[in-house]
Scaffold this active site. Structure first.
Site, PDB file in Angstrom:
ATOM      1  N   CYS A   1       4.351   1.672   2.231  1.00 22.89           N
ATOM      2  CA  CYS A   1       5.367   0.616   2.231  1.00 22.89           C
ATOM      3  C   CYS A   1       6.740   1.315   2.640  1.00 22.89           C
ATOM      4  O   CYS A   1       7.439   0.376   3.317  1.00 22.89           O
ATOM      5  CB  CYS A   1       5.251  -0.068   1.088  1.00 22.89           C
ATOM      6  SG  CYS A   1       5.797   0.991  -0.554  1.00 22.89           S
TER       7      CYS A   1
ATOM      8  N   ASP B   1       1.057  -1.082  -0.154  1.00 24.81           N
ATOM      9  CA  ASP B   1       0.124  -0.132  -0.109  1.00 24.81           C
ATOM     10  C   ASP B   1       0.965   1.439   0.020  1.00 24.81           C
ATOM     11  O   ASP B   1       2.368   1.110  -0.186  1.00 24.81           O
ATOM     12  CB  ASP B   1      -0.893  -0.081   1.198  1.00 24.81           C
ATOM     13  CG  ASP B   1      -0.301  -0.007   2.566  1.00 24.81           C
ATOM     14  OD1 ASP B   1       0.953   0.306   2.638  1.00 24.81           O
ATOM     15  OD2 ASP B   1      -0.886  -0.425   3.438  1.00 24.81           O
TER      16      ASP B   1
ATOM     17  N   HIS C   1       7.782   0.954  -4.407  1.00 24.43           N
ATOM     18  CA  HIS C   1       7.592  -0.339  -3.481  1.00 24.43           C
ATOM     19  C   HIS C   1       8.762  -0.812  -2.783  1.00 24.43           C
ATOM     20  O   HIS C   1       9.943  -0.922  -3.714  1.00 24.43           O
ATOM     21  CB  HIS C   1       6.660  -1.358  -3.939  1.00 24.43           C
ATOM     22  CG  HIS C   1       6.478  -2.506  -3.052  1.00 24.43           C
ATOM     23  ND1 HIS C   1       5.562  -2.348  -2.199  1.00 24.43           N
ATOM     24  CD2 HIS C   1       7.222  -3.618  -3.030  1.00 24.43           C
ATOM     25  CE1 HIS C   1       5.496  -3.469  -1.472  1.00 24.43           C
ATOM     26  NE2 HIS C   1       6.506  -4.283  -1.725  1.00 24.43           N
TER      27      HIS C   1
END
Length: 321
Positions: free
Chosen positions: A98, A95, A308
């Site tokens: 992160c 999400d 990410h």
């Protein structure tokens, strides 16, 4: 201590997201299918774990990057380099928190004492002190709690800061590595506490941004990233930074590159990141900040795209020696 250093080209580029269009043109069907699978996994129970269990890092690489495109080959080379230092990887929930999740999990996992800034008597007074001086902080956006009144925001953020200090202290006092790891795993399975900690981190970033902005206005020397932070049209001052960036973290966006520097300064930690898509360049291993204080602890993350983050664990025995 705030130090000014020369601006390097790679640092200037941190304000931009990585260019991916050329690689996307050459993705094979297998990689496109992999992306679809990752999206579909969002609804699976394992993927909803904030920090997934350990997995052999090269096994993970072989599972995720099986194609023969230049991008896939580069990623495999990158993972091979990381595997020289770390044996395993833990996947972080994907999400918009992160970067916070990966950094905080690593910091707590290796914590042996409470950082000096968490020991300050004035630490939990930050919300009250800042709100008394900056009226615009009333518009701070709490997670899933829009429209809070000033008093409620002040008290709630204070609770978040107190929780951060309590959890950090408790985990740092655990001596056994296995018990410490279990305590971290337990904390990151408690969604209410976990997201409260991220709100605390965001507020600490705002406080650090205000300090840097004021220092620069008063003619003091500041780190280069501070210039870049406030050079953006969307964050020319701390108020804009809050409205256009910090308020959106976890809601509609994550941390941008220049904000990784701000997080590192707020925590007084060096964040070392293996940027796999930069393999074979000088930016493959990036430090936030790139000129850290010698006594700052180091946490290590992995990213494939600067969006990410996952975490490498179990440092190889030869590396430790």
């Amino acid at each position: 201590m705030l130090i000014c250093h020369g601006v390097s080209l790679w640092l200037l580029l941190f304000c931009q997201l990585p260019e991916r269009s050329e690689e996307d043109m050459y993705r094979d069907e297998e990689e496109i299918e992999r992306e679809k699978m990752l999206l579909s996994e969002t609804n699976s129970s394992e993927y909803k774990l904030s920090v997934s269990p350990e997995m052999d890092i090269m096994e993970y690489c072989r599972k995720e990057w099986r194609g023969n495109t230049p991008a896939a080959k580069r990623m495999r080379k990158g993972y091979e380099a990381v595997a020289q230092k770390f044996a395993s990887i833990r996947r972080i929930r994907g999400d918009n928190y992160c970067a916070f999740r990966a950094t905080l999990f690593q910091a707590l996992s290796q914590a042996t004492q409470l950082p000096r800034w968490l020991q300050s008597e004035d630490f939990t007074m930050l919300p009250e002190n800042l709100l008394s001086e900056y009226d615009w902080i009333k518009q701070w956006q709490l997670r899933q709690k829009p429209g809070k009144r000033m008093g409620e925001i002040k008290d709630e953020i204070k609770d978040y800061l107190m929780l951060l200090r309590k959890k950090w202290k408790n985990i740092s006092e655990i001596k056994g590595p296995l018990e410490k790891q279990e305590a971290c795993d337990k904390l990151f399975k408690n969604e209410e506490e976990e997201y409260s900690l991220y709100e605390a981190l965001k507020f600490l970033m705002l406080n650090t941004a205000i300090e840097l902005y004021n220092a620069d206005k008063n003619g003091k020397r500041v780190p280069v990233f501070s210039w870049l932070l406030f050079a953006r049209d969307t964050s020319s001052n701390p108020c804009q930074l809050m409205h256009n960036h910090l308020n959106h973290i976890g809601h509609s966006g994550g941390l941008e590159q220049v904000e990784m520097f701000l997080l590192a300064y707020a925590l007084q930690y060096t964040i070392q990141v293996y940027r796999l898509y930069k393999y074979s360049t000088d930016e493959f291993i990036t430090l936030y900040p790139n000129d850290p204080e010698e006594d700052w602890p180091v946490v290590t993350l992995i990213t494939e795209d600067d969006r990410h983050y996952n975490i490498p664990v179990r440092m190889c025995q030869e590396t430790m020696l």
